[in-house]
Design an enzyme around this catalytic site. Structure first.
Site, PDB file in Angstrom:
ATOM      1  N   GLY A 133       0.659  -1.198   0.030  1.00  0.00           N
ATOM      2  CA  GLY A 133       0.039   0.027   0.119  1.00  0.00           C
ATOM      3  C   GLY A 133       0.729   1.118   0.067  1.00  0.00           C
ATOM      4  N   THR A 135       0.318   4.027  -2.957  1.00  0.00           N
ATOM      5  CA  THR A 135      -0.656   5.038  -3.683  1.00  0.00           C
ATOM      6  C   THR A 135      -1.763   5.353  -2.838  1.00  0.00           C
ATOM      7  OG1 THR A 135      -0.049   4.099  -5.780  1.00  0.00           O
ATOM      8  CG2 THR A 135      -2.116   5.354  -5.701  1.00  0.00           C
ATOM      9  N   GLY A 140      -0.240   9.529  -6.244  1.00  0.00           N
ATOM     10  CA  GLY A 140       0.139   8.293  -7.094  1.00  0.00           C
ATOM     11  C   GLY A 140       1.547   8.474  -7.815  1.00  0.00           C
ATOM     12  N   TRP A 165      -6.172   1.742  -4.911  1.00  0.00           N
ATOM     13  CA  TRP A 165      -5.498   1.097  -6.110  1.00  0.00           C
ATOM     14  C   TRP A 165      -4.779  -0.197  -5.574  1.00  0.00           C
ATOM     15  CZ3 TRP A 165      -8.306   1.788  -9.955  1.00  0.00           C
ATOM     16  CH2 TRP A 165      -8.924   3.224 -10.222  1.00  0.00           C
ATOM     17  N   ILE A 166      -4.862  -0.820  -4.682  1.00  0.00           N
ATOM     18  CA  ILE A 166      -4.095  -1.580  -4.127  1.00  0.00           C
ATOM     19  C   ILE A 166      -4.253  -3.079  -4.424  1.00  0.00           C
ATOM     20  CG2 ILE A 166      -3.002  -2.498  -1.867  1.00  0.00           C
ATOM     21  CD1 ILE A 166      -2.439   0.516  -2.569  1.00  0.00           C
ATOM     22  N   THR A 167      -3.618  -3.564  -5.077  1.00  0.00           N
ATOM     23  CA  THR A 167      -3.738  -4.880  -5.710  1.00  0.00           C
ATOM     24  C   THR A 167      -3.684  -5.827  -4.660  1.00  0.00           C
ATOM     25  OG1 THR A 167      -2.746  -4.265  -7.936  1.00  0.00           O
ATOM     26  CG2 THR A 167      -2.870  -6.800  -7.451  1.00  0.00           C
ATOM     27  N   GLU A 370       3.163   1.218 -11.460  1.00  0.00           N
ATOM     28  CA  GLU A 370       4.820   1.052 -11.294  1.00  0.00           C
ATOM     29  C   GLU A 370       5.594   2.182 -11.893  1.00  0.00           C
ATOM     30  OE1 GLU A 370       5.930  -1.190  -9.427  1.00  0.00           O
ATOM     31  OE2 GLU A 370       4.247  -2.721  -9.355  1.00  0.00           O
ATOM     32  N   PHE A 390      10.547  17.232 -12.679  1.00  0.00           N
ATOM     33  CA  PHE A 390       9.253  16.313 -12.001  1.00  0.00           C
ATOM     34  C   PHE A 390       8.198  17.468 -11.554  1.00  0.00           C
ATOM     35  CE2 PHE A 390      12.506  13.148 -11.628  1.00  0.00           C
ATOM     36  CZ  PHE A 390      11.721  12.219 -12.180  1.00  0.00           C
TER      37      PHE A 390
HETATM   38  P1  FAD Z   1      -1.352  10.685 -11.247  1.00  0.00           P
HETATM   39  O1  FAD Z   1      -0.133  10.818 -10.505  1.00  0.00           O
HETATM   40  O2  FAD Z   1      -2.426  11.538 -10.809  1.00  0.00           O
HETATM   41  O3  FAD Z   1      -0.886  10.859 -12.601  1.00  0.00           O
HETATM   42  C1  FAD Z   1      -1.907  11.258 -13.752  1.00  0.00           C
HETATM   43  C2  FAD Z   1      -1.429  11.736 -14.914  1.00  0.00           C
HETATM   44  O4  FAD Z   1      -0.488  12.665 -14.791  1.00  0.00           O
HETATM   45  C3  FAD Z   1      -0.708  10.422 -15.449  1.00  0.00           C
HETATM   46  O5  FAD Z   1      -0.551  10.458 -16.977  1.00  0.00           O
HETATM   47  C4  FAD Z   1       0.981  10.945 -14.926  1.00  0.00           C
HETATM   48  O6  FAD Z   1       1.945  10.455 -16.005  1.00  0.00           O
HETATM   49  C5  FAD Z   1       0.839  12.494 -15.323  1.00  0.00           C
HETATM   50  N1  FAD Z   1       1.841  13.244 -14.494  1.00  0.00           N
HETATM   51  C6  FAD Z   1       2.127  12.788 -13.241  1.00  0.00           C
HETATM   52  N2  FAD Z   1       3.201  13.544 -12.903  1.00  0.00           N
HETATM   53  C7  FAD Z   1       3.666  14.347 -13.872  1.00  0.00           C
HETATM   54  C8  FAD Z   1       4.690  15.322 -13.947  1.00  0.00           C
HETATM   55  N3  FAD Z   1       5.474  15.722 -13.059  1.00  0.00           N
HETATM   56  N4  FAD Z   1       4.774  15.801 -15.148  1.00  0.00           N
HETATM   57  C9  FAD Z   1       3.898  15.538 -16.242  1.00  0.00           C
HETATM   58  N5  FAD Z   1       2.940  14.421 -16.096  1.00  0.00           N
HETATM   59  C10 FAD Z   1       2.844  13.793 -14.786  1.00  0.00           C
HETATM   60  N6  FAD Z   1      -0.472   1.383  -6.147  1.00  0.00           N
HETATM   61  C11 FAD Z   1       0.041   0.665  -5.137  1.00  0.00           C
HETATM   62  O7  FAD Z   1       0.604   1.192  -4.082  1.00  0.00           O
HETATM   63  N7  FAD Z   1      -0.118  -0.550  -4.978  1.00  0.00           N
HETATM   64  C12 FAD Z   1      -0.679  -1.427  -5.783  1.00  0.00           C
HETATM   65  O8  FAD Z   1      -0.564  -2.535  -5.603  1.00  0.00           O
HETATM   66  C13 FAD Z   1      -1.240  -0.826  -6.886  1.00  0.00           C
HETATM   67  N8  FAD Z   1      -1.671  -1.752  -7.833  1.00  0.00           N
HETATM   68  C14 FAD Z   1      -2.496  -0.856  -8.846  1.00  0.00           C
HETATM   69  C15 FAD Z   1      -3.236  -1.664  -9.709  1.00  0.00           C
HETATM   70  C16 FAD Z   1      -4.039  -0.820 -10.787  1.00  0.00           C
HETATM   71  C17 FAD Z   1      -4.985  -1.941 -11.591  1.00  0.00           C
HETATM   72  C18 FAD Z   1      -3.833   0.323 -11.130  1.00  0.00           C
HETATM   73  C19 FAD Z   1      -4.637   0.912 -12.126  1.00  0.00           C
HETATM   74  C20 FAD Z   1      -3.074   1.211 -10.300  1.00  0.00           C
HETATM   75  C21 FAD Z   1      -2.347   0.394  -9.098  1.00  0.00           C
HETATM   76  N9  FAD Z   1      -1.597   1.094  -8.192  1.00  0.00           N
HETATM   77  C22 FAD Z   1      -0.951   0.437  -7.144  1.00  0.00           C
HETATM   78  C23 FAD Z   1      -1.538   2.618  -8.499  1.00  0.00           C
HETATM   79  C24 FAD Z   1      -0.483   3.085  -9.464  1.00  0.00           C
HETATM   80  O9  FAD Z   1       0.767   2.998  -8.978  1.00  0.00           O
HETATM   81  C25 FAD Z   1      -1.049   4.568  -9.644  1.00  0.00           C
HETATM   82  O10 FAD Z   1      -2.284   4.673 -10.236  1.00  0.00           O
HETATM   83  C26 FAD Z   1       0.202   5.353 -10.380  1.00  0.00           C
HETATM   84  O11 FAD Z   1       1.474   5.658  -9.720  1.00  0.00           O
HETATM   85  C27 FAD Z   1      -0.303   6.703 -11.106  1.00  0.00           C
HETATM   86  O12 FAD Z   1      -0.815   7.651  -9.955  1.00  0.00           O
HETATM   87  P2  FAD Z   1      -2.359   8.092 -10.133  1.00  0.00           P
HETATM   88  O13 FAD Z   1      -3.171   7.012 -10.786  1.00  0.00           O
HETATM   89  O14 FAD Z   1      -2.565   8.686  -9.203  1.00  0.00           O
HETATM   90  O15 FAD Z   1      -2.079   9.232 -11.385  1.00  0.00           O
END
Ligand code: FAD
Length: 391
Positions: A133, A135, A140, A165-167, A370, A390
């Site tokens: 856990g 995210t 994210g 979003w925790i698998t 990831e 970033f």
């Molecule tokens: P955001 O961080 O909100 O990003 C949204 C968009 O903004 C993306 O296109 C991103 O690339 C872009 N962006 C972000 N920062 C920047 C920047 N600086 N410049 C330009 N663009 C940017 N997480 C866990 O901890 N454990 C899990 O087991 C796990 N399993 C998952 C399983 C599934 C099916 C999914 C969909 C997600 C899972 N995740 C898990 C979460 C996943 O790691 C996050 O969804 C991911 O890190 C992206 O975060 P976010 O969805 O909040 O997107």
């Protein structure tokens, strides 16, 4: 006729042991997963409690870790196993990644001897499931902003916050939860082992997913969760701890995503050879062959890069930037291949009778978790220019 792997003679780059592991995993998915995967995807279910012990017997859970019931195999062998798992479905590979590369790796790298002995052998056997856990709903790509906190209360820790979003979050026996701790006025991220059923710790499965439907995804809520002092992973201090686990899981994706792409390519080639349009097989048209040739070239380049990165990792030389390059390339090309293959299947391509759109939909998640494609571009941009972009 040649398969894409034969075209690039990539088998010649593998040892006998690696080929044997790959073939064993492929045979498992053929027997145990492929006959059911379309139905699991359609119904949004996955019999994780049945499959996990079988994956344990297969030896793929934490297979790259040393000791504690783990096989201690080289990284390339692990990558090849991930490739066969993901050729069946990204959800299956996600289960193995989260269990082995995230939850078990966190305990293996940062846990106490007692924590390792208690959890790792059971997790390697697939009798106990873990989740990771990191995210949160608002954080994210930028996990350093997390709001989940752990505070000391006497000898205990008390955790508050939420993860999203925790698998396997709602089926796990143990959750590795990352939280901020105040250390002399400074926030430091540390890992905690939160057993299922601890008062105040609740989970909720997330529904309505259109991707990774054969995988369980959950929200975790921590409401004054009281844990003993021994619940902290003693070696975890700072965000680099969870990020180092993510780097392990990303490595598996470099190989894995190409497994899904290979499965799409094979389905498209098989289809094009038997589907007649305008009186001859679709495969006999130059436009179709151009598509297949371009996709095969991308697959071959990706596979050669994956194997190169695997060898670097086997020698202990792989850098996080190289992992970013591999994850970016494999996921981006795999999703492009899956979508292009779908066009070859025409209307049939949108059904679950073929694996192609299922893989394409799954790869949407693989592109995002990831580290998103954009985040990996930023990692590489920083490596190439010296400027972090970033924020
Ligand atoms: P955001 O961080 O909100 O990003 C949204 C968009 O903004 C993306 O296109 C991103 O690339 C872009 N962006 C972000 N920062 C920047 C920047 N600086 N410049 C330009 N663009 C940017 N997480 C866990 O901890 N454990 C899990 O087991 C796990 N399993 C998952 C399983 C599934 C099916 C999914 C969909 C997600 C899972 N995740 C898990 C979460 C996943 O790691 C996050 O969804 C991911 O890190 C992206 O975060 P976010 O969805 O909040 O997107």
């Amino acid at each position: 006729m040649q398969t894409v792997a034969e075209l690039f003679a990539t088998d010649t780059l593998l040892t006998g042991e690696e080929r044997e592991i790959r073939d064993t995993v492929a045979a498992f998915t053929e027997r145990r997963v492929r006959p059911h995967i379309a139905e699991w995807f359609e119904t949004g279910t996955f019999p994780v409690r049945e499959i996990a012990p079988e994956l344990g017997t297969l030896g793929v859970l934490g297979m790259h870790l040393e000791g504690y019931g783990c096989a201690g195999l080289p990284a390339t062998a692990y990558g090849l196993a991930c490739q066969e798992l993901e050729a069946a479905d990204s959800g299956l590979r996600s289960l193995v990644s989260v269990q082995g590369s995230l939850a078990m790796t966190a305990i293996h790298k940062f846990g106490s001897e007692e924590q390792k002995t208690e959890w790792l052998p059971e997790m390697a056997a697939g009798r106990m499931l873990g989740c990771f856990g990191l995210t949160e709903p608002d954080f994210g790509s930028d996990p350093g902003g997390m709001r989940t906190r752990a505070r000391r209360d006497g000898d205990d820790w008390v955790l508050n916050g939420s993860k999203m979003w925790i698998t396997n979050g709602s089926v796990a026996d143990i959750a590795v939860v990352w939280a901020k701790v105040d250390v002399q006025g400074k926030d430091v991220v540390r890992g905690f082992l939160v057993p299922a059923g601890t008062p105040g710790f609740t989970t909720r499965e997330m529904a309505r997913k259109l991707s990774l439907r054969a995988s369980i995804t959950a929200e975790l809520t921590l409401d004054d969760v009281r844990l003993p002092g021994t619940a902290v992973l003693p070696g975890s201090e700072g965000l680099s701890a969870p990020l180092s686990c993510l780097s392990e899981a990303r490595f598996g994706i470099i190989f894995g995503a190409l497994g899904a792409a290979r499965d799409c390519l094979q389905a498209a080639i098989d289809y094009a050879r038997t589907r007649a349009v305008f009186d001859k097989p679709l495969a006999a048209y130059q436009l179709t062959q151009a598509k297949l040739a371009d996709m095969a070239v991308e697959w071959g380049k990706g596979q050669l890069l994956a194997l190169h990165l695997g060898r670097l990792k086997d020698r202990g030389e792989l850098t996080p930037q190289q992992v970013s390059a591999g994850k970016l390339n494999s996921t981006r090309e795999a999703i492009a291949i899956a979508r292009e293959c779908r066009t070859i299947l025409g209307a049939n391509g949108i059904t679950l009778d073929y694996p192609v759109l299922r893989h394409a939909n799954n790869l949407e998640s693989v592109l995002t978790y990831e580290g998103t494609a954009e985040v990996h571009q930023l990692v590489l941009g920083k490596a190439l220019t010296g400027s972090a972009a970033f924020r």
